[in-house]
Design an enzyme around this catalytic site. Structure first.
Site, mmCIF file in Angstrom:
data_model
loop_
_atom_site.group_PDB
_atom_site.id
_atom_site.type_symbol
_atom_site.label_atom_id
_atom_site.label_comp_id
_atom_site.label_asym_id
_atom_site.label_seq_id
_atom_site.Cartn_x
_atom_site.Cartn_y
_atom_site.Cartn_z
ATOM 1 C CB VAL A 50 -0.999 -0.079 1.215
ATOM 2 C CG1 VAL A 50 -1.921 1.185 1.530
ATOM 3 C CG2 VAL A 50 -2.396 -1.563 1.064
ATOM 4 C CB CYS A 51 3.943 1.569 1.743
ATOM 5 S SG CYS A 51 3.459 1.613 3.581
ATOM 6 N N PRO A 52 4.036 2.195 -1.224
ATOM 7 C CG PRO A 52 4.333 0.826 -3.163
ATOM 8 C CD PRO A 52 3.819 0.473 -1.342
ATOM 9 C CB ILE A 55 5.377 7.099 -1.110
ATOM 10 C CG1 ILE A 55 4.767 6.407 -0.237
ATOM 11 C CG2 ILE A 55 6.467 7.467 -1.673
ATOM 12 C CD1 ILE A 55 6.636 5.522 0.383
#
Length: 179
Positions: A50-52, A55
């Protein structure tokens, strides 16, 4: 957890600002960009799923935040070396236009109150901080749910009007006039 009206706690963190080995690292503090609004968003871990997406979405809006006199800081508890390795490996992060701050000692995330009590990583917290280092917006998502950077931009626009903004207000819309 810190909330609206709280002062941003002091911090001094190593950040990754480039994939160029000679210029990759820079110290970022609470005094960096003192005259600007700050968008601070935290994510749990590098090299995850999920993070990328988040970002990269903040990166895509970076110029719009800059047009509003705001800087974007991304934060996780990973080291600056892990940040650098991830940026070099992930195609959506190679040209990221904002610093990735390393809160390896977990002091900043603890001071913000956004450290997950069991996992020991940052929650998906987002803060908008005004030029006086006063927190004006806070949002926190569960570890499994990504956030909406467009909503953060909308809230920044509303805060910068210094007016009453109704539900779903967008930049350029009329503000409320108290009677």
């Amino acid at each position: 957890m810190l909330t609206i009206g709280s002062t941003l706690p002091p911090f001094d963190l190593q950040a990754v600002v480039s994939v160029d080995a000679k210029n990759a690292f820079q110290r970022i503090t609470d005094r960096s960009n003192a005259e600007k609004w700050k968008i601070i968003f935290c994510w749990p871990k590098d090299f995850t799923f999920v993070c990328p997406t988040e970002i990269a979405a903040f990166g895509a809006l970076n110029s719009e935040f800059a047009e509003r006199d705001a800087v974007v800081y991304g934060v996780s508890t990973d080291s600056e070396y892990v940040h650098l390795a991830w940026r070099k490996q992930h195609p959506d992060l190679k040209t990221l236009p904002f610093p990735m701050l390393s809160d390896l000692k977990r002091e900043f995330s603890t001071a913000l109150g956004v450290l997950h009590p069991r996992e020991g990583v940052c929650l998906r917290a987002t803060l908008i901080v005004d030029p006086d280092n006063v927190i004006r917006f806070v949002s926190v998502n569960d570890l499994s749910v990504g956030r909406n950077p467009h909503e953060v931009l909308r809230v920044l626009d509303a805060l910068q009007t210094d007016e009453l903004c109704p539900c779903n207000w967008q930049k350029g819309d009329a503000v409320l006039e108290p009677t």
